[in-house]
Design a protein around this motif. Structure first.
Motif, PDB file in Angstrom:
ATOM      1  N   GLY A 116     -20.763  21.249 -46.887  1.00  0.00           N
ATOM      2  CA  GLY A 116     -20.654  22.317 -45.890  1.00  0.00           C
ATOM      3  C   GLY A 116     -21.436  22.038 -44.622  1.00  0.00           C
ATOM      4  O   GLY A 116     -21.786  22.960 -43.897  1.00  0.00           O
ATOM      5  N   GLN A 117     -21.705  20.759 -44.331  1.00  0.00           N
ATOM      6  CA  GLN A 117     -22.561  20.412 -43.198  1.00  0.00           C
ATOM      7  C   GLN A 117     -21.851  19.628 -42.100  1.00  0.00           C
ATOM      8  O   GLN A 117     -22.519  18.958 -41.306  1.00  0.00           O
ATOM      9  CB  GLN A 117     -23.748  19.607 -43.713  1.00  0.00           C
ATOM     10  N   ASN A 118     -20.528  19.696 -42.049  1.00  0.00           N
ATOM     11  CA  ASN A 118     -19.832  18.999 -40.972  1.00  0.00           C
ATOM     12  C   ASN A 118     -20.184  19.637 -39.633  1.00  0.00           C
ATOM     13  O   ASN A 118     -20.134  20.860 -39.478  1.00  0.00           O
ATOM     14  CB  ASN A 118     -18.313  19.060 -41.162  1.00  0.00           C
ATOM     15  N   THR A 119     -20.525  18.806 -38.656  1.00  0.00           N
ATOM     16  CA  THR A 119     -20.841  19.298 -37.308  1.00  0.00           C
ATOM     17  C   THR A 119     -19.882  18.726 -36.265  1.00  0.00           C
ATOM     18  O   THR A 119     -20.014  19.037 -35.093  1.00  0.00           O
ATOM     19  CB  THR A 119     -22.286  18.914 -36.918  1.00  0.00           C
ATOM     20  N   ARG A 120     -18.948  17.908 -36.701  1.00  0.00           N
ATOM     21  CA  ARG A 120     -18.043  17.249 -35.761  1.00  0.00           C
ATOM     22  C   ARG A 120     -16.775  18.079 -35.574  1.00  0.00           C
ATOM     23  O   ARG A 120     -16.329  18.770 -36.474  1.00  0.00           O
ATOM     24  CB  ARG A 120     -17.708  15.849 -36.264  1.00  0.00           C
ATOM     25  N   THR A 121     -16.185  17.925 -34.412  1.00  0.00           N
ATOM     26  CA  THR A 121     -14.976  18.679 -34.065  1.00  0.00           C
ATOM     27  C   THR A 121     -13.721  17.913 -34.482  1.00  0.00           C
ATOM     28  O   THR A 121     -13.770  16.710 -34.754  1.00  0.00           O
ATOM     29  CB  THR A 121     -14.907  18.922 -32.545  1.00  0.00           C
ATOM     30  N   GLY A 122     -12.609  18.619 -34.455  1.00  0.00           N
ATOM     31  CA  GLY A 122     -11.328  17.976 -34.696  1.00  0.00           C
ATOM     32  C   GLY A 122     -11.070  16.880 -33.681  1.00  0.00           C
ATOM     33  O   GLY A 122     -10.481  15.847 -34.013  1.00  0.00           O
ATOM     34  N   ARG A 123     -11.520  17.074 -32.452  1.00  0.00           N
ATOM     35  CA  ARG A 123     -11.340  16.050 -31.410  1.00  0.00           C
ATOM     36  C   ARG A 123     -12.046  14.755 -31.779  1.00  0.00           C
ATOM     37  O   ARG A 123     -11.507  13.666 -31.573  1.00  0.00           O
ATOM     38  CB  ARG A 123     -11.851  16.569 -30.065  1.00  0.00           C
ATOM     39  N   THR A 124     -13.245  14.858 -32.318  1.00  0.00           N
ATOM     40  CA  THR A 124     -13.977  13.662 -32.748  1.00  0.00           C
ATOM     41  C   THR A 124     -13.178  12.900 -33.791  1.00  0.00           C
ATOM     42  O   THR A 124     -13.037  11.674 -33.713  1.00  0.00           O
ATOM     43  CB  THR A 124     -15.357  14.049 -33.333  1.00  0.00           C
ATOM     44  N   TYR A 125     -12.633  13.631 -34.754  1.00  0.00           N
ATOM     45  CA  TYR A 125     -11.868  12.968 -35.805  1.00  0.00           C
ATOM     46  C   TYR A 125     -10.546  12.417 -35.278  1.00  0.00           C
ATOM     47  O   TYR A 125     -10.075  11.378 -35.763  1.00  0.00           O
ATOM     48  CB  TYR A 125     -11.647  13.909 -36.996  1.00  0.00           C
ATOM     49  N   ARG A 126      -9.957  13.071 -34.284  1.00  0.00           N
ATOM     50  CA  ARG A 126      -8.749  12.521 -33.655  1.00  0.00           C
ATOM     51  C   ARG A 126      -9.066  11.178 -32.999  1.00  0.00           C
ATOM     52  O   ARG A 126      -8.290  10.227 -33.112  1.00  0.00           O
ATOM     53  CB  ARG A 126      -8.206  13.478 -32.593  1.00  0.00           C
ATOM     54  N   LEU A 127     -10.177  11.110 -32.295  1.00  0.00           N
ATOM     55  CA  LEU A 127     -10.574   9.852 -31.646  1.00  0.00           C
ATOM     56  C   LEU A 127     -10.871   8.775 -32.686  1.00  0.00           C
ATOM     57  O   LEU A 127     -10.436   7.625 -32.552  1.00  0.00           O
ATOM     58  CB  LEU A 127     -11.788  10.075 -30.745  1.00  0.00           C
ATOM     59  N   MET A 128     -11.593   9.138 -33.729  1.00  0.00           N
ATOM     60  CA  MET A 128     -11.944   8.168 -34.761  1.00  0.00           C
ATOM     61  C   MET A 128     -10.720   7.727 -35.562  1.00  0.00           C
ATOM     62  O   MET A 128     -10.723   6.649 -36.149  1.00  0.00           O
ATOM     63  CB  MET A 128     -13.019   8.745 -35.689  1.00  0.00           C
TER      64      MET A 128
END
Length: 148
Positions: A116-128
């Protein structure tokens, strides 16, 4: 290792199948993270569903596929199938090491979601999500075209 040479085609086939399975997961897991980050509240039923999907993808498909990719790849190297006197061989090795690093990064992100500690956005994961694609292009072009 010369006795393995007669099994070269089989070893290469299993290497290619392992790579395909690994890459399928490398493309899909960041996409799951996009939706998980954008749509699921921590502790919700959807959050738990994403966690199950992510865990199973990583543990049951991606990890075994990465291990078998490395295993069969190292056997192929032992058979002399990688030219270390040319730049392309080194580019491939660096690309595979980078892909393995990306795999580790994804595993760490899965643990963050699970706690429950994710701090990243969907945009970050789209880029990655683009990193495995770029690395795949680099690796495949290095091996097939051998431009360097």
């Amino acid at each position: 290792m010369t006795w393995l040479a007669e099994y070269y085609e089989w070893i290469k086939a299993f290497h290619v199948m392992s790579v395909i399975a690994w890459m399928a997961g490398m493309f899909y897991l960041p996409r799951l993270f996009v939706y998980h980050a954008e749509k699921a509240e921590v502790g919700s039923e959807l959050d738990l569903t994403f966690q199950t999907m992510e865990r199973k993808l990583l543990k049951l498909i991606m990890n075994p596929a990465m291990i078998s990719t490395w295993f069969f790849g190292l056997v192929l190297i032992g058979l002399g199938m990688l030219d270390f006197s040319s730049v392309w061989g080194w580019v491939k090795i660096v690309g595979v090491v980078a892909m393995t690093g990306m795999h580790g990064w994804l595993g760490a992100r899965r643990k963050e979601f699970a706690s429950g500690q994710n701090t990243r956005t969907g945009r970050t994961y789209r880029l990655m999500n683009e990193v495995p694609t770029v690395l795949m292009f680099l690796i495949v072009i290095s091996v097939v075209v051998k431009p360097f």
